[in-house]
Scaffold this active site. Structure first.
Site, short mmCIF file in Angstrom:
data_model
loop_
_atom_site.label_atom_id
_atom_site.label_comp_id
_atom_site.label_asym_id
_atom_site.label_seq_id
_atom_site.Cartn_x
_atom_site.Cartn_y
_atom_site.Cartn_z
N GLY A 4 13.23 -25.45 4.44
CA GLY A 4 12.58 -26.76 3.96
C GLY A 4 11.23 -26.56 3.02
N VAL A 5 10.30 -27.22 3.02
CA VAL A 5 9.40 -27.00 2.34
C VAL A 5 8.55 -25.75 2.43
CG1 VAL A 5 7.48 -28.12 3.80
CG2 VAL A 5 7.31 -28.65 1.42
N ASP A 6 8.51 -25.38 3.47
CA ASP A 6 8.09 -23.94 3.78
C ASP A 6 8.76 -22.83 2.79
OD1 ASP A 6 6.50 -21.96 5.07
OD2 ASP A 6 7.91 -22.04 6.89
N GLY A 20 11.24 -32.89 9.11
CA GLY A 20 12.49 -32.23 8.71
C GLY A 20 13.26 -31.89 9.82
N ASP A 58 8.63 -32.88 -5.56
CA ASP A 58 8.38 -31.47 -5.22
C ASP A 58 7.13 -31.09 -5.00
OD1 ASP A 58 8.48 -28.82 -4.56
OD2 ASP A 58 9.78 -28.40 -6.14
N ASN A 117 6.07 -22.77 10.06
CA ASN A 117 6.34 -22.39 11.73
C ASN A 117 5.39 -21.59 12.04
OD1 ASN A 117 7.16 -19.58 10.98
ND2 ASN A 117 9.08 -20.82 10.32
P1 ADP Z 1 9.47 -29.30 9.59
O1 ADP Z 1 9.78 -27.97 10.13
O2 ADP Z 1 7.85 -29.76 9.73
O3 ADP Z 1 10.06 -30.49 10.09
P2 ADP Z 1 10.58 -29.39 6.82
O4 ADP Z 1 10.26 -28.80 5.63
O5 ADP Z 1 11.95 -29.33 7.63
O6 ADP Z 1 9.43 -29.29 7.93
O7 ADP Z 1 10.39 -31.15 6.43
C1 ADP Z 1 9.21 -31.57 6.36
C2 ADP Z 1 9.27 -32.71 5.09
O8 ADP Z 1 9.22 -32.15 4.10
C3 ADP Z 1 10.87 -33.50 5.27
O9 ADP Z 1 10.38 -34.72 5.15
C4 ADP Z 1 11.40 -32.56 3.86
O10 ADP Z 1 12.27 -33.67 3.27
C5 ADP Z 1 10.32 -32.71 3.13
N1 ADP Z 1 10.53 -31.49 2.07
C6 ADP Z 1 11.35 -30.38 1.65
N2 ADP Z 1 11.32 -29.76 0.70
C7 ADP Z 1 10.18 -30.29 0.08
C8 ADP Z 1 9.36 -29.94 -1.11
N3 ADP Z 1 9.80 -29.05 -1.85
N4 ADP Z 1 8.45 -30.79 -1.31
C9 ADP Z 1 7.92 -31.81 -0.58
N5 ADP Z 1 8.70 -32.10 0.80
C10 ADP Z 1 9.58 -31.41 0.88
#
Ligand code: ADP
Length: 166
Positions: free
Chosen positions: A29-31, A116, A7, A21
């Protein structure tokens, strides 16, 4: 360069990168994870930035995160690959690394930008992440870049891209 699975919000680095975004107001997701961990002040700060176009980046404090700063970048949505996606994804890495340079941030962690919700095929994104990171590392002595994979599949994609480059 390091590849690490876990994470990104737990890393006490100079900066972690957010796959944001274009509104910069938070999402999934990560955001979402970064906004939850940083607390509501991050959203308030981001609301004053007026958004961010695809391929660019903006810097904010980390607030409650262990990381000192967040570099918010907006990756391309995958639309088949012939809409400038590779160039825009490379631009995200460059924009973040240029901000890191300007602010003298040495330890930077990137998530798999666009891989993601934005649907970028990870096997095509990983070589871009590796290439842009290696280029930046060659230019700055103190820079340390960690590519963060959330799952083992993404670890494999980063590792394959790195071994193909070496
Ligand atoms: P995007 O909209 O740019 O595709 P996402 O957040 O949906 O961004 O996904 C980008 C990547 O971050 C994916 O590979 C997802 O598995 C990963 N991800 C999601 N949560 C976390 C986190 N807490 N730490 C690291 N990576 C993460």
């Amino acid at each position: 360069m390091h590849i690490w699975q876990g994470d990104i919000t737990t890393l006490a680095f100079d900066a972690i990168v957010n796959a944001a975004n274009s509104s910069l107001l938070g999402g999934g997701g990560v955001d979402g994870a970064i906004h939850r961990a940083a607390g509501p002040q991050l959203r308030q700060y981001c609301a004053n930035l007026g958004g961010c176009p695809t391929g660019e980046a903006r810097i904010t404090p980390g607030f409650r995160l262990p990381a000192r700063h967040v570099l918010h970048t907006v990756g391309p949505v995958w639309r088949g690959g012939s809409h400038g996606e590779p160039g825009l994804l490379a631009a995200c890495f460059r924009a973040c690394l240029a901000l890191a340079n300007q602010h003298q941030l040495n330890t930077i962690a990137f998530p798999a930008i666009s891989c993601g919700i934005y649907g970028y095929p990870p096997e095509l994104a990983a070589p871009i992440a590796v290439e842009e990171s290696l280029t930046a590392l060659a230019c700055r002595d103190k820079l340390q870049i960690t590519l963060v994979a959330f799952d083992t599949e993404m670890v494999e994609h980063f590792a394959t891209a790195l071994s193909g480059r070496r």
